[in-house]
Design a protein around this motif. Structure first.
Motif, short mmCIF file in Angstrom:
data_model
loop_
_atom_site.label_atom_id
_atom_site.label_comp_id
_atom_site.label_asym_id
_atom_site.label_seq_id
_atom_site.Cartn_x
_atom_site.Cartn_y
_atom_site.Cartn_z
N ASP A 165 0.84 -1.19 0.00
CA ASP A 165 0.00 0.00 0.00
C ASP A 165 0.88 1.25 0.00
OD1 ASP A 165 0.67 0.81 2.73
OD2 ASP A 165 -0.66 -0.78 3.41
N ALA A 166 0.24 2.39 -0.23
CA ALA A 166 0.98 3.64 -0.47
C ALA A 166 1.90 4.00 0.70
CB ALA A 166 0.00 4.78 -0.74
N LYS A 167 1.41 3.89 1.93
CA LYS A 167 2.22 4.27 3.10
C LYS A 167 3.42 3.34 3.24
CE LYS A 167 1.91 5.20 8.06
NZ LYS A 167 1.01 5.23 9.24
N LEU A 168 3.20 2.05 3.02
CA LEU A 168 4.28 1.08 3.16
C LEU A 168 5.31 1.23 2.04
CD1 LEU A 168 5.23 -1.11 5.02
CD2 LEU A 168 3.82 -2.76 3.78
N ARG A 169 4.84 1.63 0.87
CA ARG A 169 5.78 1.87 -0.24
C ARG A 169 6.76 2.98 0.14
NH1 ARG A 169 3.57 0.25 -5.77
NH2 ARG A 169 5.06 1.73 -6.61
N VAL A 170 6.25 4.04 0.74
CA VAL A 170 7.13 5.15 1.15
C VAL A 170 8.15 4.65 2.17
CG1 VAL A 170 7.21 7.38 2.33
CG2 VAL A 170 5.40 6.91 0.67
N GLN A 171 7.69 3.87 3.14
CA GLN A 171 8.58 3.34 4.17
C GLN A 171 9.66 2.45 3.55
OE1 GLN A 171 6.52 1.37 7.36
NE2 GLN A 171 8.38 0.32 8.08
N MET A 172 9.25 1.58 2.61
CA MET A 172 10.20 0.65 2.00
C MET A 172 11.18 1.38 1.08
SD MET A 172 10.07 -2.36 3.16
CE MET A 172 11.15 -3.09 1.92
N ARG A 173 10.75 2.47 0.44
CA ARG A 173 11.69 3.28 -0.35
C ARG A 173 12.82 3.79 0.53
NH1 ARG A 173 7.37 6.21 -2.77
NH2 ARG A 173 8.08 8.09 -1.73
N ILE A 174 12.45 4.28 1.69
CA ILE A 174 13.45 4.78 2.62
C ILE A 174 14.39 3.66 3.06
CG2 ILE A 174 13.79 5.81 4.91
CD1 ILE A 174 11.05 7.23 4.45
N GLU A 175 13.81 2.47 3.31
CA GLU A 175 14.61 1.32 3.72
C GLU A 175 15.59 0.90 2.62
OE1 GLU A 175 14.80 -0.38 6.64
OE2 GLU A 175 13.57 1.21 7.49
N LEU A 176 15.13 0.92 1.37
CA LEU A 176 16.01 0.53 0.26
C LEU A 176 17.15 1.52 0.08
CD1 LEU A 176 13.42 -0.73 -2.37
CD2 LEU A 176 15.25 -2.07 -1.33
N ALA A 177 16.85 2.81 0.23
CA ALA A 177 17.92 3.81 0.13
C ALA A 177 18.94 3.62 1.25
CB ALA A 177 17.30 5.21 0.20
N ARG A 178 18.46 3.36 2.45
CA ARG A 178 19.36 3.09 3.57
C ARG A 178 20.19 1.83 3.32
NH1 ARG A 178 19.46 -0.29 7.65
NH2 ARG A 178 17.43 -1.15 7.12
N LEU A 179 19.53 0.80 2.79
CA LEU A 179 20.21 -0.46 2.52
C LEU A 179 21.33 -0.28 1.49
CD1 LEU A 179 20.13 -3.54 3.06
CD2 LEU A 179 18.58 -3.73 1.09
N HIS A 180 21.06 0.52 0.46
CA HIS A 180 22.08 0.77 -0.56
C HIS A 180 23.30 1.45 0.04
CE1 HIS A 180 23.72 3.28 -4.00
NE2 HIS A 180 23.94 2.04 -4.38
N ARG A 181 23.06 2.43 0.89
CA ARG A 181 24.19 3.13 1.54
C ARG A 181 24.96 2.17 2.44
NH1 ARG A 181 20.23 7.07 2.26
NH2 ARG A 181 20.04 6.48 4.46
N GLN A 182 24.24 1.33 3.17
CA GLN A 182 24.88 0.45 4.14
C GLN A 182 25.68 -0.66 3.46
OE1 GLN A 182 22.21 -0.81 7.19
NE2 GLN A 182 23.69 -2.12 8.21
N LEU A 183 25.13 -1.24 2.39
CA LEU A 183 25.79 -2.35 1.72
C LEU A 183 26.83 -1.88 0.71
CD1 LEU A 183 22.78 -4.75 0.98
CD2 LEU A 183 24.44 -4.91 2.83
#
Length: 367
Positions: A165-183
């Motif tokens: 859903d829309a709210k979870l998509r926003v949250q997961m976008r943030i998580e993916l950006a964080r994951l890219h920086r971390q990995l």
């Protein structure tokens, strides 16, 4: 992690060619997003990189290795799909470790890799649950964790947030950006969602009909699209397009007369156009405002209140519609006659073939 190179990559299904000589260089640790309308070839291109689709011509290199004939499981890539593809009878730990068990990775190493990935994704409390006991966002984290434990050279994401859903998509976008920086990983991501593309990408690749239309940083593509297609595809709402005729050109730009009335002088290199040519003027809604004595007049048909801004849909005399943006809660109402002012320094100009006229070397950046 590693670089990835595509050279003259072609894909055919029988007699039908769907990918037309794609050339692309993806740098180590870069987050690249393939974006475009349905059927443009973005998922096909991703699957060819993964080895799930054979290529019909050209070359794909991952690092120094030509992988055209290398099986998918030996390419050093990990793919995350839209539908999670989790085994329902297995726990999270079992799902994440499944691929490692299949290649006889030592048990101690499997446990360490799974624990490390779970910590990165913040899913340690879920390790003994099964997919049916988790939310969509949690399942997607598990699917990403299954990719992380393989320590791939390249991560591939095929519309991984489409089922959220829309709210979870926003949250997961943030998580993916964080994951890219971390990995510090090389990631290629497919989406039809412009917001995902603009917010996640180091570089966007816009595709149409199996060809790359333009590639570059999101802000560069938004501010300097190479043609009408890219200009119209990026941005929500889309760029306004107005038919016009060239009246004159000089060192400071191009003069045009709009089909809807009014004249503009656009700070674009006019070397590709001549007086009398039919051209298209492009202007994003944020550069069109209601004003007392604007360039154009029309009838306000639709008012969209969005909280911090209001979008005004104005029908012009020759029946085209322009979308203007008003700050805050606009007092304008449907049915009103409205004058529109344009920010001429932000106007784009496209020739008769839809190719963008470049900005003048001495012109200021788009406002």
């Amino acid at each position: 992690m590693t670089d990835l190179t595509l050279r003259s990559v072609i894909k055919r299904y029988g007699e039908e060619q769907v990918m037309h000589g794609v050339d692309l260089d993806i740098r180590e640790r870069e987050f690249v997003v393939f974006v475009g309308p349905s059927g443009c070839g973005k998922s096909t291109l991703l699957r060819m990189i993964a080895g799930l689709e054979p290529i019909s011509g050209g070359d794909i290199h991952i690092g120094d290795t030509r992988v055209n004939d290398v099986p998918a499981g030996q390419r050093g890539v990990a793919m995350v799909f839209q539908n999670y593809a989790l085994y329902p009878h297995m726990t999270v730990r079992e799902n994440m470790s499944f691929g490692l068990r299949n290649v006889n990775t030592p048990k101690s190493e499997i446990r360490q890799r799974v624990d490390d990935a779970a910590a990165i994704l913040r899913i340690e409390p879920l390790l003994e649950r099964r997919p049916k006991d988790m939310s969509g966002g949690q399942r997607q984290r598990v699917a990403i964790g299954r990719a992380i434990v393989r320590k791939p050279k390249v991560f591939l994401f095929d519309e991984p947030l489409s089922n959220l859903d829309a709210k979870l998509r926003v949250q997961m976008r943030i998580e993916l950006a964080r994951l890219h920086r971390q990995l510090k990983a090389t990631m290629i991501y497919v989406t039809h969602d412009q917001v995902e593309a603009m917010t996640l990408a180091d570089r966007m690749v816009v595709l149409r009909d199996g060809r790359i239309e333009q590639a570059g940083a999101p802000a560069d593509l938004y501010e300097a699209p190479c043609n009408l297609f890219v200009a119209g595809f990026l941005g929500s709402p889309s760029m306004n397009f107005l038919a016009a005729t060239v009246t004159d050109r000089d060192a400071d730009g191009v003069g045009v007369e709009l089909a809807a009335g009014g004249r503009l002088h656009i700070a674009r290199d006019g070397s590709a156009v001549s007086p009398g040519d039919t051209v298209t003027v492009g202007l994003r809604p944020e550069h069109v405002r209601p004003a007392g004595d604007g360039t154009l007049a029309g009838t306000l048909e639709v008012v969209e209140h969005l909280g911090d801004q209001t979008l005004l849909h104005v029908r012009l005399a020759e029946d085209s519609v322009v979308i203007a943006r008003d700050e805050g809660r606009s007092t304008h109402a449907a049915g009103e006659n409205l004058q529109l002012a344009f920010n001429e320094s932000a106007c784009h100009l496209f020739d008769g073939q839809g190719i963008a006229c470049p900005a003048l070397a001495h012109a200021a950046a788009i406002a």
